[in-house]
Write an enzyme that holds these catalytic residues in place. Sequence first.
Site, PDB file in Angstrom:
ATOM      1  N   HIS A 178     -30.066  81.401 -42.891  1.00 45.72           N
ATOM      2  CA  HIS A 178     -30.823  82.641 -43.098  1.00 45.72           C
ATOM      3  C   HIS A 178     -32.173  82.659 -42.372  1.00 45.72           C
ATOM      4  O   HIS A 178     -32.991  83.533 -42.600  1.00 45.72           O
ATOM      5  CB  HIS A 178     -30.932  83.021 -44.576  1.00 45.72           C
ATOM      6  CG  HIS A 178     -31.335  81.938 -45.490  1.00 45.72           C
ATOM      7  ND1 HIS A 178     -30.545  81.499 -46.516  1.00 45.72           N
ATOM      8  CD2 HIS A 178     -32.446  81.200 -45.530  1.00 45.72           C
ATOM      9  CE1 HIS A 178     -31.170  80.531 -47.144  1.00 45.72           C
ATOM     10  NE2 HIS A 178     -32.320  80.340 -46.580  1.00 45.72           N
ATOM     11  N   SER A 194     -28.460  81.663 -54.783  1.00 48.77           N
ATOM     12  CA  SER A 194     -27.825  82.337 -53.637  1.00 48.77           C
ATOM     13  C   SER A 194     -27.850  83.856 -53.841  1.00 48.77           C
ATOM     14  O   SER A 194     -27.276  84.379 -54.802  1.00 48.77           O
ATOM     15  CB  SER A 194     -26.382  81.829 -53.501  1.00 48.77           C
ATOM     16  OG  SER A 194     -25.575  82.800 -52.891  1.00 48.77           O
ATOM     17  N   THR A 224     -29.277  90.963 -44.864  1.00 48.60           N
ATOM     18  CA  THR A 224     -27.837  90.962 -44.530  1.00 48.60           C
ATOM     19  C   THR A 224     -26.917  91.029 -45.744  1.00 48.60           C
ATOM     20  O   THR A 224     -25.755  91.385 -45.613  1.00 48.60           O
ATOM     21  CB  THR A 224     -27.478  89.683 -43.737  1.00 48.60           C
ATOM     22  OG1 THR A 224     -27.901  88.544 -44.505  1.00 48.60           O
ATOM     23  CG2 THR A 224     -28.122  89.659 -42.380  1.00 48.60           C
ATOM     24  N   GLU A 272     -34.806  84.746 -46.050  1.00 46.22           N
ATOM     25  CA  GLU A 272     -34.306  85.552 -44.921  1.00 46.22           C
ATOM     26  C   GLU A 272     -35.222  86.761 -44.669  1.00 46.22           C
ATOM     27  O   GLU A 272     -35.579  87.070 -43.530  1.00 46.22           O
ATOM     28  CB  GLU A 272     -32.881  86.044 -45.218  1.00 46.22           C
ATOM     29  CG  GLU A 272     -32.341  86.926 -44.098  1.00 46.22           C
ATOM     30  CD  GLU A 272     -31.088  87.704 -44.493  1.00 46.22           C
ATOM     31  OE1 GLU A 272     -30.276  87.198 -45.290  1.00 46.22           O
ATOM     32  OE2 GLU A 272     -30.943  88.830 -44.001  1.00 46.22           O
TER      33      GLU A 272
HETATM   34 FE1  F3S Z   1     -24.410  85.129 -41.757  1.00 45.65          FE
HETATM   35 FE2  F3S Z   1     -23.477  86.917 -43.367  1.00 45.65          FE
HETATM   36 FE3  F3S Z   1     -23.004  84.428 -43.806  1.00 45.65          FE
HETATM   37  S1  F3S Z   1     -25.482  86.905 -42.455  1.00 45.65           S
HETATM   38  S2  F3S Z   1     -24.797  83.409 -43.043  1.00 45.65           S
HETATM   39  S3  F3S Z   1     -22.248  85.594 -42.048  1.00 45.65           S
HETATM   40  S4  F3S Z   1     -23.414  85.953 -45.358  1.00 45.65           S
END
Ligand code: F3S
Length: 293
Positions: free
Chosen positions: A72, A213, A157, A122
Amino acid sequence: MKIRLAASSGFCFGVRRAIQMALEARENGDEVCTLGELIHNPPIVQELRDKGIEVCPSAESIQNKVVVIRSHGIGKQELETLQQGGNRIIDATCPYVKRAQEIVSSMADYPVLILGDANHPEVMGMLSYGNEQTRVVQEDTDLSEERWQKLCVVSQTTQRLDSLQNLVRKLLPQTLELRVFNTICLATTQRQDAALALAKAADLMIVIGGRNSANTRMLQQLCSAQTRSVQIETEAELSAELFDNVKFVGITAGASTPAEMILKVYNKIKEINRDADTATCSEEIPLFKEESC
Ligand code: F3S
């Protein structure tokens, strides 16, 4: 008792990639550390420690080492400190997070709103790439008194797509130019949609993942709005009482939960229900298809 695993759950590509990069660096014999925990999953972090990959608390404390940057990402200033400390940097920032950081950085002429949790690393990292008008908001932040000539919106994200949609709907009448970047990652959307579909059918949802998390907490939040839902980190937290009068158990897992942990949880539920038909690998766990309910 029926047990089904969400059609999409567990390790995402970004987390898998970060772990692999850290292990490869260690295999080369280097002294490797991560800035903060590599992923939000205590058992995996411990496994990495056992393999000699240390967790360092701050960029200032790391000198002349090989440092893995977690999926992140980290802030711009932390990155500079690591570079100045003579470290070799292995950047395992997930490409989805990187893209969000680059967008924030490229929108220097716009006030930028980041939809997300201001305390999450993040988001703190994304914020560091912004200008003095960049700030973090939530879906329900009161912005009704504000007006903008131009405005940019991005998202952590792991946010819900409907949260981003609601925020944008609210902001549109207040801006002349609104630039929206959907920076929610595909893995997150897929896991949330699959968990939601399963939670609608199940009597009990078991959500596996680290309590720290963000994406696991979001899964737990979504599932508990539909049915009884319990978040656990390991199978040791399961007890027989949990399954009283339960006919259909759904399992889902956050993006930093390995397949082995999902397998252990599945087999423990079977064991509690005195069902000898356990699975030997996670691929044997039946997945939830909406028509199966
Ligand atoms: Fe990347 Fe999405 Fe996993 S931002 S680290 S693919 S939860």
